[in-house]
Enzyme design. Structure first.
Site, short mmCIF file in Angstrom:
data_model
loop_
_atom_site.label_atom_id
_atom_site.label_comp_id
_atom_site.label_asym_id
_atom_site.label_seq_id
_atom_site.Cartn_x
_atom_site.Cartn_y
_atom_site.Cartn_z
N LYS A 174 0.84 -1.21 0.00
CA LYS A 174 0.00 0.00 0.00
C LYS A 174 0.87 1.25 0.00
CE LYS A 174 -3.92 1.83 2.73
NZ LYS A 174 -4.73 1.60 3.93
N SER A 211 -9.59 1.54 3.53
CA SER A 211 -8.85 2.34 2.59
C SER A 211 -7.81 1.57 1.78
CB SER A 211 -8.16 3.49 3.31
OG SER A 211 -7.27 2.97 4.25
N SER A 236 -9.49 -0.78 7.70
CA SER A 236 -9.01 -0.56 6.34
C SER A 236 -8.42 -1.75 5.62
CB SER A 236 -7.99 0.57 6.33
OG SER A 236 -8.64 1.80 6.61
#
Lengths: 528, 465
Positions: free
Chosen positions: A76, A171, A195
């Site tokens: 990420k 997210s 997330s």
């Protein structure tokens, strides 16, 4: 090959059935083909190929570093990667190239993993849809799955194929999409309020949140220091355990990691006796907003455990209703503090104004941050003002303690693991999702996941079944602090029972023969 | 409308609080592994954490904690077994993270005291012992250094961190004894003792004047103008700052142990034992001073002087070790003669041409009455010339031995008295100064080799007979 599990591919590499370079090139090719998913912000092609070359040398010499050697992974874009742009999907860090690797990234590289790229997210990890980053939203691969499309054709009102694509959740949506679309075997996400688990549920993946303090946060650009953890996204529980084994352990650079020796590697035993288990069902999690499909699956899951002899108890987490507000106060306060360093002076975006330092700060921060980030900074600063601190921040800390105690009490009553939904429903179309603002969506979508972050507990979302629309639904298991191995053991057993289907993305995969021809295509094969 | 008090009608008392920023002597910084080195090129000692790169975390420096505990113990503080770290937020170019890590809620040490001496009386020779309260000691991150370039309208930032200096902020208020404390002002960033004193004195007087003229004191920050010698309001620069204190989430509470609470089998690398640190403390100055007074019978002010000069105490103790002379004599020679010479030539004790052994030998010669004290002073001066001669050698060369022969001395006195009848007459008339003249004459005749006390004794004897 791309549809295999990490464990299977690792075996294939060791046996020479495929080379790291071939694997790497297949993944890179698929990344290009799936570019429209917008899962990746940066594809580190050169880096990955070089790493593949080195991995290949090691395999040739019989010196593989372990199960992760030569395995494509994605990270990420809020993890610091040396020499590779790290943006947090924000203008503030566009063009920022860190000089160091996050500890978890370094550990993956030390194990020989191939870094395919940095994945997309909500700006600074604030959001539950992966829709609010400067590089645009991430599309859920299931939008293009055979399972979903077939159900859509039954709908006479179905519009243009791509206008109603679905969100991944967030997210860590980019990481989820990357794994779900077979472009890599594992991806790092982060989890502050759900997330990692939320997009895992929406994308049919295993999304694991380790105990706070088990895995180092050094290099993870923080959202809420006291709640953030690195998260792991994979296609099956065994794969998550392999990655966890590589990442877990104390880090002198992170003073919040614990020093107790961890059993490495994280080999999961088969769950010998389900009847010895006690599963807790928190009654406060049964809320009206929960979709009937999810509720039904939750109930079926509880029944499954009961039918195998496990004790299934209703438990109470009485302070559940306060957790959203409590989370909001503590999260925004830490955000306001953590974002104070972004002033354009040392790194990142700097505006053109140089009239005065104050003017420069103000313009840089206005230009660099999106509305969501700025909104949270303003809220957070409000709560931290001297006149508000006691009533908001300290109060929220106290409520946080109560929420954490709720879990302690539940576990003390004999419960080994809690079983809850992960999300309210399956993934929604983007156009639907953006009808409400980020704050509203986060408050809604985090409801089952964020209390876990406040208590620092381990939790995992396991894909269970497809909805009536052909979309994944996941359920969450929550474990005791530092009982990550036990949690994953239970999750692994459950995964085997439910046999969640593999996503069918034929149009996207050249090399899909192994998956298509596999007679057991309806289940994730776990060949040893 | 209240009646204005006449000026000087009531007594005023001032209350002063000092916030002292002192840099810990350590190899690396408080929260990062980067080095601490004096006068390094700008931004050459900056770690990723110091530059506040995103994702970096603070790691507490053990040595700094030990130093803080030592300081707390030396200042008679209560050491908090658990202390906490906080973030103090404000925006400034030399604060890259936008906050400073400090200990606001629960610092590492509290409630201490320090005894010190104030020089008073004529010639500042009297020392009055005083005690000041130490409210707390806290560990704190330092900001960077700002260099303002007015020519180019820019500010340059060096993130090596401000080095070496002591910085003091003074909080000052005045009130009438018996009444509540007055409103305080803060004077920031004073870095010399002299200017600190000036600033405080000025501010006290300013506040008194203001209040006696019916004005009021604002709770504000002021800066000290070095050239004008006055404090000035910084009102336009800062409004009331709200630092939005918040616990530092990346540093768990700092837990310290002592001998009783130390967990069994604890890794010594991971724990700090207050009792162990206490054992490593050197003898504290107040204890030393007390010991000196008791052991050597010196005055309290002497003990202050001995301790206030680097290396002087050691020098003194080395002389004591090697000489037979009385401690009081040693004290006097070290504090008056030796120190006097050092100060005159602006030398440190370490640069002294006279070693403790040399002085000890000299004092032995004096003590054994081999030389007179005047001769001793002469020898000392010779020693100071660094010609490598011992006191014994100098005495020999310059023939400074005391005249042993009493008979010869009596003869000399006799002849001197005969040679100066006028002086003798003055003496008999009762002029006390005359005897000194006579003694001086005899001494001169002996080339200072006679003990003046003996001369006096002989003369007086002769006069009375």
């Amino acid at each position: 090959m791309l549809g295999r599990t990490l464990q299977e591919v690792s075996a294939a590499l060791k046996q020479g059935q495929i080379t790291p370079t071939e694997l790497c090139q297949k993944c890179l090719s698929l990344i290009k083909k799936t570019k429209f998913l917008n899962a990746y912000i940066t594809v580190s092609e050169e880096v990955a190929l070089k790493q593949a070359e080195e991995s290949e040398k090691r395999y040739k010499n019989g010196q593989s570093l372990g199960d992760l050697d030569g395995i494509p992974v994605a990270v990420k874009d809020n993890f610091s990667t040396s020499g590779i742009e790290t943006t947090c999907a924000s203008n503030m860090l566009k063009g920022y190239i860190p000089p160091y690797n996050a500890t978890v990234v370094q550990k993956l590289l030390d194990q020989g993993a191939l870094l395919m790229g940095k994945t997309n997210l909500d700006e600074f990890a604030m959001g539950s849809g992966s829709t609010d980053g400067i590089f645009g939203p991430v599309k859920n691969p299931w939008s293009y799955s055979k399972q979903y499309r077939e159900k859509r054709k039954q709908n006479p009102h179905s519009k243009n194929e791509d206008s109603d694509w679905l969100i991944t959740g967030g997210s860590s949506g980019g990481s989820a999409a990357a794994v779900s679309a077979f472009t890599c075997y594992a991806a790092l996400g982060s989890d502050t309020g759900g997330s990692t688990r939320n997009p895992a549920a929406h994308c049919g993946l295993v999304g694991f949140k380790p105990s706070y303090g088990l895995v180092s946060r050094h290099g993870l650009i923080p959202l809420v220091n006291s709640m953030d953890v690195p998260g792991i996204l994979t296609r099956c529980v065994d794969d998550a355990a392999i990655v966890l084994g590589a990442l877990a352990g104390p880090d002198p650079k992170d003073s919040t990691t614990v020093h107790d020796p961890i059993n490495k590697p994280f080999m999961l035993p088969s769950l010998a006796d389900v009847s010895k288990l006690c599963i807790g069902i928190p009654k406060e999690y049964l809320i009206p907003e929960l979709s009937s499909e999810v509720r039904s699956l939750w109930s079926k899951a509880a029944d499954l455990f009961e039918s195998e002899g496990a004790k299934v108890l209703e438990v109470s987490l009485p302070h559940t209703s306060y957790s959203i507000v409590c989370y909001h106060v503590l999260c925004t306060s830490e955000v306001a503090s953590n974002m104070a360093r972004f002033d354009g002076l040392q790194y990142g975006h700097r505006c053109d104004i140089n009239v005065s330092t104050e003017a420069m700060y103000a313009a840089t921060r206005r230009e660099g941050f999106n509305d969501v980030v700025r909104g949270r900074i303003l809220s957070g600063n409000f709560f931290l003002l001297k006149e508000n601190y006691e009533n908001y921040f300290v109060k929220a800390q106290k409520v946080r303690r109560l929420i954490a105690n709720d879990f302690v009490n539940a576990f003390n009553s004999g419960v080994d693991v809690l079983l809850t939904p992960t999300t309210l429903s399956e993934a929604v179309p983007y156009l639907e999702f953006i009808k409400e603002d980020n704050r509203t969506r986060s408050a809604q979508d985090d409801i089952f996941t964020q209390a876990v972050n406040m208590a620092g507990l381990p939790a995992v979302s396991i894909p269970v079944a497809l909805s009536n629309q052909g979309l994944p639904i996941g359920l969450q298991f929550i474990g005791r602090a530092f009982c990550d191995q036990q949690l994953l053991t239970v999750a692994k057993w459950f995964e085997k029972q439910v046999q969640f289907p593999v996503i069918q993305l034929q149009e996207l995969m050249d090399d899909c023969s192994a998956v298509l021809e596999n007679e057991k295509s309806a289940s994730v094969s776990l060949k040893q | 409308m209240t009646q204005k008090p006449r000026k000087g009608e009531h007594k005023w008392a001032a209350v002063v609080g000092l916030e002292i920023h002192a840099q810990i002597s350590s190899n690396s910084k408080l929260f990062s592994g980067s080095q601490v080195r004096f006068s390094a090129p700008p931004n050459s000692l900056v770690s990723f954490f110091d530059a506040s790169l995103p994702g970096t975390l603070p790691v507490l420096n053990r040595r700094c904690v030990e130093a803080a505990v030592m300081t707390g113990l030396a200042l008679n503080c209560h050491i908090n077994k658990k202390s906490l770290f906080d973030r103090k937020h404000y925006f400034y170019a030399d604060l890259p993270a936008g906050y400073q890590i400090t200990q606001q809620r629960l610092p590492i040490a509290v409630n201490g005291s320090l005894t010190y001496g104030v020089c008073a009386g004529k010639k500042q020779s009297q020392v009055i012992p005083k005690t000041v309260r130490i409210k707390q000691i806290q560990l704190e991150q330092d900001s960077g250094k700002s260099l303002h370039d007015d020519l180019r309208s820019q500010t340059l930032i060096d993130l090596n961190r401000a080095e070496g200096q002591l910085r003091v902020d003074a909080n000052i208020s005045v009130h009438h004894p018996g009444e509540p404390l007055g409103v305080r002002t803060e004077v920031k960033n004073l870095n010399s003792i002299r200017f600190l004193a000036k600033a405080i004195d000025y501010e006290i007087q300013r506040q008194i004047n203001e209040l006696e003229n019916g004005g009021e004191i604002l709770n504000e920050t002021r800066s000290f103008h070095y050239q004008l010698g006055c404090t000035m309001s910084m009102r336009d620069k800062e409004g009331k700052q709200d630092y939005r204190f918040m616990p530092e989430p990346n540093l768990p509470p700092l837990v310290l142990y002592d001998a009783t609470s130390l967990p069994a089998g604890a890794d010594p690398q991971q724990v700090i034992n207050i009792d162990q640190i206490r054992e490593t403390l050197p003898e504290l100055p107040s204890v030393t001073r007390e010991r000196l007074v008791q052991q050597y019978g010196m005055l309290l002010e002497h003990s202050f002087t001995l301790l206030n000069e680097v290396g002087l105490l050691e020098f003194f103790q080395n002389v004591i070790k090697e000489t037979r002379a009385e401690p009081k004599k040693v004290t006097s020679w070290v504090l008056n003669t030796f120190l006097g010479y050092l100060k005159q030539q602006n030398l440190a004790v370490s640069e002294s041409p006279v070693t403790p052994s040399a002085l000890a030998e000299l004092l032995d010669l004096l003590d054994s009455r081999t030389i007179s004290s005047a001769a001793a002073k002469q020898v000392f001066e010779e020693l100071w010339k660094r010609e490598g001669k011992t006191p014994g050698q100098i005495v020999s060369e310059k023939q400074l031995e005391l005249m042993e022969d009493r008979g010869a001395l009596e003869q000399l006195c006799h002849s001197m008295m005969e040679a100066h009848p006028q002086v003798v007459m003055d003496l008999k008339k009762g002029n006390p100064r005359a005897i000194n003249k006579l003694i001086g004459l005899v001494r001169k005749a002996t080339q200072s080799r006679a003990d003046p006390a003996m001369i006096k004794e002989i003369l007086e004897k002769k006069l009375s007979s």
